[in-house]
Motif scaffolding. Structure first.
Motif, mmCIF file in Angstrom:
data_model
loop_
_atom_site.group_PDB
_atom_site.id
_atom_site.type_symbol
_atom_site.label_atom_id
_atom_site.label_comp_id
_atom_site.label_asym_id
_atom_site.label_seq_id
_atom_site.Cartn_x
_atom_site.Cartn_y
_atom_site.Cartn_z
ATOM 1 N N LYS A 152 0.825 -1.209 0.000
ATOM 2 C CA LYS A 152 0.000 0.000 0.000
ATOM 3 C C LYS A 152 0.859 1.259 0.000
ATOM 4 C CE LYS A 152 -2.874 -0.135 3.429
ATOM 5 N NZ LYS A 152 -3.870 -0.363 4.499
ATOM 6 N N HIS A 153 2.103 1.137 0.464
ATOM 7 C CA HIS A 153 2.981 2.299 0.618
ATOM 8 C C HIS A 153 3.969 2.462 -0.527
ATOM 9 C CE1 HIS A 153 1.271 2.494 4.595
ATOM 10 N NE2 HIS A 153 1.620 1.247 4.790
ATOM 11 N N GLY A 154 4.255 1.367 -1.208
ATOM 12 C CA GLY A 154 5.218 1.425 -2.296
ATOM 13 C C GLY A 154 5.360 0.074 -2.963
ATOM 14 N N SER A 155 6.090 0.068 -4.063
ATOM 15 C CA SER A 155 6.339 -1.196 -4.736
ATOM 16 C C SER A 155 7.836 -1.474 -4.701
ATOM 17 C CB SER A 155 5.832 -1.171 -6.184
ATOM 18 O OG SER A 155 6.626 -0.302 -6.959
ATOM 19 N N VAL A 156 8.154 -2.738 -4.488
ATOM 20 C CA VAL A 156 9.532 -3.203 -4.495
ATOM 21 C C VAL A 156 9.560 -4.425 -5.399
ATOM 22 C CG1 VAL A 156 11.455 -4.094 -3.131
ATOM 23 C CG2 VAL A 156 9.907 -2.388 -2.139
ATOM 24 N N GLY A 157 10.423 -4.385 -6.387
ATOM 25 C CA GLY A 157 10.523 -5.522 -7.299
ATOM 26 C C GLY A 157 11.976 -5.854 -7.590
ATOM 27 N N MET A 158 12.270 -7.145 -7.634
ATOM 28 C CA MET A 158 13.558 -7.615 -8.121
ATOM 29 C C MET A 158 13.327 -7.907 -9.597
ATOM 30 S SD MET A 158 16.702 -8.146 -7.453
ATOM 31 C CE MET A 158 16.943 -8.372 -5.712
ATOM 32 N N VAL A 159 14.029 -7.166 -10.453
ATOM 33 C CA VAL A 159 13.760 -7.221 -11.884
ATOM 34 C C VAL A 159 14.990 -7.745 -12.614
ATOM 35 C CG1 VAL A 159 12.945 -5.897 -13.885
ATOM 36 C CG2 VAL A 159 12.281 -5.184 -11.571
ATOM 37 N N ASP A 160 14.801 -8.811 -13.399
ATOM 38 C CA ASP A 160 15.868 -9.418 -14.200
ATOM 39 C C ASP A 160 15.651 -9.086 -15.670
ATOM 40 O OD1 ASP A 160 17.601 -11.316 -12.512
ATOM 41 O OD2 ASP A 160 15.565 -11.792 -11.853
ATOM 42 N N PHE A 161 16.634 -8.434 -16.275
ATOM 43 C CA PHE A 161 16.586 -8.053 -17.682
ATOM 44 C C PHE A 161 17.548 -8.936 -18.464
ATOM 45 C CE2 PHE A 161 15.578 -4.205 -15.323
ATOM 46 C CZ PHE A 161 14.564 -3.605 -16.045
ATOM 47 N N ALA A 162 17.075 -9.595 -19.522
ATOM 48 C CA ALA A 162 17.959 -10.300 -20.448
ATOM 49 C C ALA A 162 18.713 -9.250 -21.258
ATOM 50 C CB ALA A 162 17.136 -11.199 -21.371
ATOM 51 N N PRO A 163 19.835 -9.601 -21.874
ATOM 52 C CA PRO A 163 20.551 -8.629 -22.708
ATOM 53 C C PRO A 163 19.593 -7.942 -23.693
ATOM 54 C CG PRO A 163 21.867 -10.596 -22.472
ATOM 55 C CD PRO A 163 20.518 -10.910 -21.855
ATOM 56 N N GLY A 164 19.685 -6.623 -23.764
ATOM 57 C CA GLY A 164 18.845 -5.847 -24.674
ATOM 58 C C GLY A 164 17.462 -5.510 -24.151
ATOM 59 N N ALA A 165 17.036 -6.096 -23.052
ATOM 60 C CA ALA A 165 15.699 -5.836 -22.505
ATOM 61 C C ALA A 165 15.703 -4.548 -21.699
ATOM 62 C CB ALA A 165 15.243 -7.001 -21.644
ATOM 63 N N ARG A 166 14.548 -3.858 -21.692
ATOM 64 C CA ARG A 166 14.458 -2.591 -20.977
ATOM 65 C C ARG A 166 13.004 -2.245 -20.677
ATOM 66 N NH1 ARG A 166 15.580 -2.893 -26.647
ATOM 67 N NH2 ARG A 166 14.362 -1.367 -27.807
ATOM 68 N N THR A 167 12.853 -1.248 -19.799
ATOM 69 C CA THR A 167 11.520 -0.749 -19.497
ATOM 70 C C THR A 167 11.051 0.154 -20.634
ATOM 71 O OG1 THR A 167 12.261 1.309 -18.442
ATOM 72 C CG2 THR A 167 12.092 -0.645 -17.014
ATOM 73 N N ALA A 168 9.782 0.477 -20.602
ATOM 74 C CA ALA A 168 9.259 1.565 -21.435
ATOM 75 C C ALA A 168 9.641 2.876 -20.743
ATOM 76 C CB ALA A 168 7.738 1.451 -21.548
#
Length: 155
Positions: A58-74
């Motif tokens: 409810k207060h925030g989001s915490v994520g462990m995010v794994d990106f393959a080579p070349g992958a990215r967020t918008a």
């Protein structure tokens, strides 16, 4: 008498443990599913493990995010900012209108509230980071358009 003392001691211990359990909540490792990053928010293969215990989401989001080579967020913004802690690999982060910057294991990145940006793995290396964003008015992120290959490859 001894039985009464043992019973009283056990009762006090149980009451203490109960109060302790009410104030601290633990989500065991591996008890929440890993999700693939949604196609409207990520380019490439991205796996996200959302981390929360009790009502912390409810207060925030915490994520462990794994990106393959070349992958990215918008491209996206955060109403209260975002903290990234790079735990493995190498990647890039870019603020709109500025050059992309390299980030690697051990780096800590703060992105100010409202700054349009993206982050992800480098072209030939994967990257993992812990992403922490606080909630304001029920949102922790405002997702925008995908990062094009030309934008990603530009220096």
């Amino acid at each position: 008498m001894r039985k009464n003392l043992v019973a009283a001691g056990t009762s006090i211990l149980m009451m203490g443990a109960s109060a302790y359990a009410q104030g601290i909540q633990i989500t065991p490792a591996g008890s929440t599913p890993t999700r693939l990053g949604a196609a409207q928010n990520f380019n490439g293969h991205v796996a996200v493990d959302m981390l929360a215990a009790g009502e912390s989401g409810k207060h925030g989001s915490v994520g462990m995010v794994d990106f393959a080579p070349g992958a990215r967020t918008a491209w996206h913004t955060h109403p209260v900012g975002q903290l990234l802690v790079v735990t493995d690999g190498m990647g890039w982060v870019q603020e709109e209108g500025r050059a992309r910057r390299e980030i690697k294991a051990g780096d800590v990145v703060w992105i100010e509230a409202g700054v349009k940006h993206w982050h992800g793995a480098a072209q030939n290396n994967g990257m993992r980071h812990l992403a922490i964003a606080y909630v304001k008015d029920g949102k922790s992120a405002d997702w925008k358009e995908l990062v094009s290959d030309d934008q990603y490859n530009a220096r």
